[in-house]
Design an enzyme around this catalytic site. Structure first.
Site, short mmCIF file in Angstrom:
data_model
loop_
_atom_site.label_atom_id
_atom_site.label_comp_id
_atom_site.label_asym_id
_atom_site.label_seq_id
_atom_site.Cartn_x
_atom_site.Cartn_y
_atom_site.Cartn_z
N PHE A 166 0.87 -1.18 0.00
CA PHE A 166 0.00 0.00 0.00
C PHE A 166 0.90 1.22 0.00
O PHE A 166 1.64 1.47 0.95
CB PHE A 166 -0.95 0.05 1.20
CG PHE A 166 -1.93 1.19 1.05
CD1 PHE A 166 -3.09 1.04 0.31
CD2 PHE A 166 -1.66 2.44 1.60
CE1 PHE A 166 -3.97 2.10 0.12
CE2 PHE A 166 -2.54 3.50 1.42
CZ PHE A 166 -3.69 3.33 0.68
N ASP A 169 9.49 2.71 1.86
CA ASP A 169 8.33 3.55 2.17
C ASP A 169 8.07 3.46 3.68
O ASP A 169 7.51 2.48 4.17
CB ASP A 169 7.12 3.07 1.37
CG ASP A 169 5.88 3.93 1.64
OD1 ASP A 169 5.89 4.70 2.62
OD2 ASP A 169 4.91 3.82 0.87
N LYS A 194 2.78 11.24 6.97
CA LYS A 194 1.94 11.09 8.17
C LYS A 194 2.47 11.86 9.39
O LYS A 194 2.23 13.04 9.51
CB LYS A 194 1.74 9.61 8.47
CG LYS A 194 1.00 8.88 7.32
CD LYS A 194 0.52 7.54 7.77
CE LYS A 194 0.06 6.66 6.63
NZ LYS A 194 -1.33 6.84 6.27
N1 PLP Z 1 2.65 4.69 1.97
C1 PLP Z 1 2.23 3.96 3.02
C2 PLP Z 1 3.11 2.85 3.53
C3 PLP Z 1 1.01 4.23 3.63
O1 PLP Z 1 0.60 3.48 4.66
C4 PLP Z 1 0.22 5.28 3.11
C5 PLP Z 1 -1.10 5.58 3.72
O2 PLP Z 1 -1.66 4.84 4.49
C6 PLP Z 1 0.69 6.02 2.03
C7 PLP Z 1 1.92 5.70 1.48
C8 PLP Z 1 -0.13 7.13 1.44
O3 PLP Z 1 -0.14 8.23 2.26
P1 PLP Z 1 -1.26 9.38 2.05
O4 PLP Z 1 -2.57 8.77 2.44
O5 PLP Z 1 -0.84 10.49 2.95
O6 PLP Z 1 -1.21 9.75 0.61
#
Ligand code: PLP
Length: 406
Positions: A138, A223, A252
């Protein structure tokens, strides 16, 4: 039904299905609804509120900077961005940082950077660069990112999908080795898959993945949008293995639970592929975001929140593992990122988190099978004990519960 729920249902797009609670106030680890009922927040907006609600230092940084200077765009320098960039590099061990706003934008930045690195440094023929991703990933919701999701609902109805991504099983370094081709520019991976249901890879996975990437001249981009900034008990989850990848994505918690701030941080030779005009965003790197982001990093380090998360997380995991209930299939996680997999023959994860809500605990189901517990990193033992008691009360609605002696 509350007026607010009806109003949102009438005027809002139906892209979310919130639990039936209308939140109106937060303080520390607690949230209150519009009837003044109190809840323990065990979600922290998926790590965005890792420092808790209304942290005084973060609120001060936000309000003071908002009164001074908020948004000017990157058409000019500001006196807030450079110290933030420096701190980001110190905290991540990287050489350069590129600020954005949301996590998905941080990931998009990484994809663009990896492709351009592939062409200009590695020598991949134009238009042929590929990026390896993991099944169950994700990384956000943009049209490019959902195109390489293995989750049917995230993809279906949103094609055509961008080419150039190869999916391999998560946690499998042999599959990584086999998937690398001459056109592979990067391997994009979460250190622990959060949305997939708190999936922790085998010990040594990131170390071996980095070794393979280095040997084959492939960038490793981690990530850490959800796992970073103390959540798993280290500043970065990849620090558990002492791994220093080529780039890291943060988001976040970087915005202190107040505003969206993200960043793509990497080694010099990676980020140096960007030229003026290659990439940007109106709000990325604004003075307000930089001030809050910098203070978030300061709070993280000065309040030793990673260490606290390691201790509280170990305690919460131990307490949850000691619960005997026919509903519990598995309890797993690292630091304060914990998943409780439930027996879906008795209830769906959604039903279970609704029961938790009734007992005063806010959590979120993922993949129909897992309730996740990721409270703010400032949570203390007494609050954890309170939460575990309530979790037991909720489990008791589905069968007998007792706690094994620790
Ligand atoms: N990458 C990871 C590992 C995430 O858990 C998330 C969101 O849950 C994102 C990227 C995307 O972040 P955003 O919702 O701020 O675009």
């Amino acid at each position: 039904m509350s007026d607010m729920i009806a109003l949102e249902r009438e005027y809002g797009a139906r892209n979310y299905d919130p639990l039936p609670v209308v939140l109106s106030r937060g303080e520390g680890v607690w949230l209150w609804d519009d009837q003044d009922r109190r809840y323990l927040d065990m979600l922290s907006a998926y790590s965005a509120v890792s420092f808790g609600y209304g942290h005084p230092r973060l609120v001060a940084a936000l309000t003071q900077q908002a009164q001074r200077l908020a948004v000017t765009s990157r058409a000019f320098f500001s006196d807030r961005l450079p110290p933030f960039l420096k701190k980001l590099c110190e905290v991540t061990g990287m050489e350069r940082a590129l600020p954005m706003t949301t996590g998905a934008e941080g990931v998009e930045t990484g994809i663009k950077c990896a492709r351009k690195w592939g062409y200009s440094v590695k020598g991949i023929p134009s238009g042929k660069a590929r990026i390896i991703v993991c099944a169950g990933n994700f990384h956000g919701r943009t049209s490019t990112i959902v195109g390489f999701s293995s989750e049917a609902q995230y993809r279906e109805g949103f094609g055509p999908y961008a080419d150039g991504f190869d999916a391999i099983p998560f946690g499998d370094t042999r599959a990584l080795e086999a998937a690398i081709r001459p056109e592979t520019a990067a391997f994009l991976v979460e250190p622990i898959q959060g949305e997939a249901g708190i999936i922790v890879p085998p010990e040594g996975y990131l170390t071996e993945a980095l070794r393979i990437c280095r040997a084959r001249n492939v960038l490793m981009i981690v990530d850490e949008v959800q796992t970073g900034l103390g959540r798993t008990g280290k500043v970065l989850a990849c620090h558990h293995e002492g791994v220093e990848p080529d780039a890291i994505i943060l988001g976040k918690a970087l915005g202190g639970g107040l505003i969206p701030v993200s960043a793509f941080c990497g080694r010099g030779h990676v980020l140096d592929v960007f030229r003026p005009g290659d990439h940007g965003s109106t709000f990325g790197g604004n003075a307000l975001g930089a001030a809050v982001g910098l203070e978030s990093l300061n709070v993280l380090l000065e309040e030793k929140l990673s260490e606290r998360a390691a201790q509280s997380g170990a305690y919460l995991l131990k307490r949850l593992k000691s619960i005997s209930s026919p509903m519990i299939v598995d309890v797993r996680g690292k630091g304060l990122l914990i998943g409780l997999e439930i027996d879906t023959r008795r209830a769906s994860a959604r039903q279970f988190v609704e029961t938790l809500l009734k007992h005063g605990v806010l959590s979120k189901d993922t993949h129909g099978t897992v309730a996740r517990f990721a409270p703010p990193l400032i949570v203390d033992r007494e609050q954890i004990d309170w939460g575990v008691q309530r979790i037991c009360d909720a489990l008791r609605e589905y069968g007998p519960v007792y706690e094994k002696a620790a």
